[in-house]
Design a protein around this motif. Structure first.
Motif, PDB file in Angstrom:
ATOM      1  N   SER A 159       0.864  -1.179   0.000  1.00  0.00           N
ATOM      2  CA  SER A 159       0.000   0.000   0.000  1.00  0.00           C
ATOM      3  C   SER A 159       0.899   1.226   0.000  1.00  0.00           C
ATOM      4  O   SER A 159       1.118   1.862   1.030  1.00  0.00           O
ATOM      5  CB  SER A 159      -0.922  -0.003   1.220  1.00  0.00           C
ATOM      6  OG  SER A 159      -1.768   1.132   1.209  1.00  0.00           O
ATOM      7  N   GLU A 160       1.450   1.532  -1.173  1.00  0.00           N
ATOM      8  CA  GLU A 160       2.389   2.644  -1.273  1.00  0.00           C
ATOM      9  C   GLU A 160       1.968   3.582  -2.385  1.00  0.00           C
ATOM     10  O   GLU A 160       0.921   3.405  -3.004  1.00  0.00           O
ATOM     11  CB  GLU A 160       3.808   2.130  -1.482  1.00  0.00           C
ATOM     12  CG  GLU A 160       4.443   1.574  -0.205  1.00  0.00           C
ATOM     13  CD  GLU A 160       4.725   2.643   0.841  1.00  0.00           C
ATOM     14  OE1 GLU A 160       4.660   3.846   0.522  1.00  0.00           O
ATOM     15  OE2 GLU A 160       5.011   2.265   1.988  1.00  0.00           O
ATOM     16  N   ARG A 161       2.858   4.557  -2.687  1.00  0.00           N
ATOM     17  CA  ARG A 161       2.403   5.652  -3.530  1.00  0.00           C
ATOM     18  C   ARG A 161       3.538   6.366  -4.222  1.00  0.00           C
ATOM     19  O   ARG A 161       4.669   6.348  -3.764  1.00  0.00           O
ATOM     20  CB  ARG A 161       1.679   6.673  -2.669  1.00  0.00           C
ATOM     21  CG  ARG A 161       2.600   7.639  -1.895  1.00  0.00           C
ATOM     22  CD  ARG A 161       3.511   6.990  -0.893  1.00  0.00           C
ATOM     23  NE  ARG A 161       4.330   7.912  -0.126  1.00  0.00           N
ATOM     24  CZ  ARG A 161       5.653   7.881  -0.107  1.00  0.00           C
ATOM     25  NH1 ARG A 161       6.309   7.031  -0.843  1.00  0.00           N
ATOM     26  NH2 ARG A 161       6.340   8.713   0.653  1.00  0.00           N
ATOM     27  N   PRO A 162       3.238   7.075  -5.304  1.00  0.00           N
ATOM     28  CA  PRO A 162       4.159   8.115  -5.746  1.00  0.00           C
ATOM     29  C   PRO A 162       3.891   9.391  -4.951  1.00  0.00           C
ATOM     30  O   PRO A 162       2.795   9.571  -4.404  1.00  0.00           O
ATOM     31  CB  PRO A 162       3.782   8.303  -7.220  1.00  0.00           C
ATOM     32  CG  PRO A 162       2.317   7.982  -7.261  1.00  0.00           C
ATOM     33  CD  PRO A 162       2.122   6.892  -6.234  1.00  0.00           C
ATOM     34  N   TRP A 163       4.891  10.239  -4.852  1.00  0.00           N
ATOM     35  CA  TRP A 163       4.788  11.542  -4.208  1.00  0.00           C
ATOM     36  C   TRP A 163       4.189  11.413  -2.810  1.00  0.00           C
ATOM     37  O   TRP A 163       4.619  10.568  -2.024  1.00  0.00           O
ATOM     38  CB  TRP A 163       3.996  12.499  -5.116  1.00  0.00           C
ATOM     39  CG  TRP A 163       4.006  13.937  -4.710  1.00  0.00           C
ATOM     40  CD1 TRP A 163       5.103  14.730  -4.542  1.00  0.00           C
ATOM     41  CD2 TRP A 163       2.871  14.742  -4.409  1.00  0.00           C
ATOM     42  NE1 TRP A 163       4.722  15.989  -4.167  1.00  0.00           N
ATOM     43  CE2 TRP A 163       3.356  16.023  -4.076  1.00  0.00           C
ATOM     44  CE3 TRP A 163       1.500  14.520  -4.398  1.00  0.00           C
ATOM     45  CZ2 TRP A 163       2.503  17.073  -3.737  1.00  0.00           C
ATOM     46  CZ3 TRP A 163       0.664  15.572  -4.068  1.00  0.00           C
ATOM     47  CH2 TRP A 163       1.162  16.829  -3.742  1.00  0.00           C
ATOM     48  N   LYS A 164       3.167  12.219  -2.456  1.00  0.00           N
ATOM     49  CA  LYS A 164       2.571  12.187  -1.116  1.00  0.00           C
ATOM     50  C   LYS A 164       1.285  11.368  -1.051  1.00  0.00           C
ATOM     51  O   LYS A 164       0.657  11.285   0.013  1.00  0.00           O
ATOM     52  CB  LYS A 164       2.264  13.614  -0.640  1.00  0.00           C
ATOM     53  CG  LYS A 164       3.492  14.491  -0.435  1.00  0.00           C
ATOM     54  CD  LYS A 164       3.104  15.869   0.087  1.00  0.00           C
ATOM     55  CE  LYS A 164       4.326  16.745   0.306  1.00  0.00           C
ATOM     56  NZ  LYS A 164       3.961  18.102   0.833  1.00  0.00           N
ATOM     57  N   PHE A 165       0.885  10.783  -2.148  1.00  0.00           N
ATOM     58  CA  PHE A 165      -0.377  10.048  -2.161  1.00  0.00           C
ATOM     59  C   PHE A 165      -0.296   8.837  -1.227  1.00  0.00           C
ATOM     60  O   PHE A 165       0.743   8.195  -1.109  1.00  0.00           O
ATOM     61  CB  PHE A 165      -0.714   9.594  -3.584  1.00  0.00           C
ATOM     62  CG  PHE A 165      -0.944  10.729  -4.536  1.00  0.00           C
ATOM     63  CD1 PHE A 165      -2.075  11.519  -4.438  1.00  0.00           C
ATOM     64  CD2 PHE A 165      -0.007  11.022  -5.522  1.00  0.00           C
ATOM     65  CE1 PHE A 165      -2.280  12.577  -5.310  1.00  0.00           C
ATOM     66  CE2 PHE A 165      -0.203  12.074  -6.404  1.00  0.00           C
ATOM     67  CZ  PHE A 165      -1.344  12.855  -6.295  1.00  0.00           C
ATOM     68  N   HIS A 166      -1.417   8.524  -0.592  1.00  0.00           N
ATOM     69  CA  HIS A 166      -1.469   7.383   0.318  1.00  0.00           C
ATOM     70  C   HIS A 166      -2.932   7.080   0.625  1.00  0.00           C
ATOM     71  O   HIS A 166      -3.832   7.824   0.255  1.00  0.00           O
ATOM     72  CB  HIS A 166      -0.706   7.675   1.621  1.00  0.00           C
ATOM     73  CG  HIS A 166      -1.405   8.680   2.497  1.00  0.00           C
ATOM     74  ND1 HIS A 166      -2.170   8.329   3.583  1.00  0.00           N
ATOM     75  CD2 HIS A 166      -1.492  10.038   2.424  1.00  0.00           C
ATOM     76  CE1 HIS A 166      -2.665   9.417   4.150  1.00  0.00           C
ATOM     77  NE2 HIS A 166      -2.272  10.470   3.465  1.00  0.00           N
TER      78      HIS A 166
END
Length: 269
Positions: free
Chosen positions: A175-182
């Motif tokens: 459960s990860e993301r690019p940039w600050k997305f989460h």
């Protein structure tokens, strides 16, 4: 760095900094890079954005970006951000390259630490700010698609002035993301804003057989708020020469005018 700022940093990146922050290279007398964690997965993205709203169809050269995921720390950064040389680290002035690095601590996941390696000839300093993990109220939709062979589901949210559409997959079990997305139950493979001015696209991932270090660079950072850093960029792009005279130790000789450049930040608010 005063004690309050050290404590603030410790809250995010853990006790490793306390143990290693004072290590000095006996040859260069510079602070050494710190290994915060080792990454067992590497995810790559392609980032493109529109520099100015007056030319909404003109995008920067794509910036290849990396997400390193460790057991305790993840780090998101531009692959073109720095040039590791004997002279240490400096920003590589490549069109489209982003100078930020974003660190997230697990399993708490309640804070982000962001550094901006602007250096003396770019922003005038290297900056750092900490913030609580931003709230993202995702709304899941029934829409589905396939991206690079992975089944994806669509979600939407509004964050700091932009409406976003994201496609995530549970087939890659992180459960990860690019940039600050989460905040989505799977890896985000594509996310863009409604005006298509900000675009992050997954290009691949790898389970690392040889773990990579997740580094905190041994640079001098000035503490700043997110809003203050945004204002620095706004000031720099509105009057580059005036900014240079105000903040930089060296200004190019025989230059009496530099044209303003458009300002279109990812975080509008």
């Amino acid at each position: 760095m005063n004690s309050k700022k050290i404590i603030l940093t410790m809250c995010f990146i853990g006790c490793q900094i306390l143990a290693f922050a004072q290590y000095i290279d006996p040859v260069t007398f510079r602070k050494l890079d710190i290994t915060l964690d080792t990454a067992t997965m590497e995810v790559t993205y392609r980032f493109t954005f529109v520099c100015g709203t007056l030319k909404p169809d003109v995008y920067t050269k794509p910036d290849e970006q990396t997400l390193l995921i460790g057991k305790k720390i993840s780090k998101y950064f531009s692959q073109q951000l720095v040039d590791k040389t004997e002279q240490k680290i400096f920003f590589s002035d490549i069109e489209g390259a982003c100078s930020f690095e974003i660190f997230k601590k697990s399993p708490e996941k309640d804070r982000l630490t962001v550094t901006d390696i602007g250096n003396d000839f770019f922003l005038g300093a290297n900056f750092q700010y900490d913030e609580k993990m931003p709230v993202m109220d995702w709304k899941l939709t029934p829409d589905t698609c396939v991206i690079l062979g992975y089944p994806c589901r669509k979600a939407t949210t509004t964050f700091r002035g932009r409406d976003y559409e994201a496609w995530f997959t549970k087939a890659i079990p992180v459960s990860e993301r690019p940039w600050k997305f989460h905040g989505l139950p799977g890896l985000i493979l594509k996310v863009w804003d409604s005006k298509r001015q900000v675009i992050f696209e997954y290009t691949g991932h790898e389970q690392l057989t040889k773990p990579k270090p997740i580094l905190w660079y041994g640079l001098e950072y000035q503490y700043i708020t997110r809003e203050e850093l945004s204002n620095r960029y706004k000031e720099l792009l509105a009057d580059p020469l005036g900014y240079a005279k105000k903040y930089l130790t060296q200004v190019m000789g025989q230059v009496d005018y530099l044209p303003p450049r458009p300002y279109n930040p990812i975080e509008i608010e």
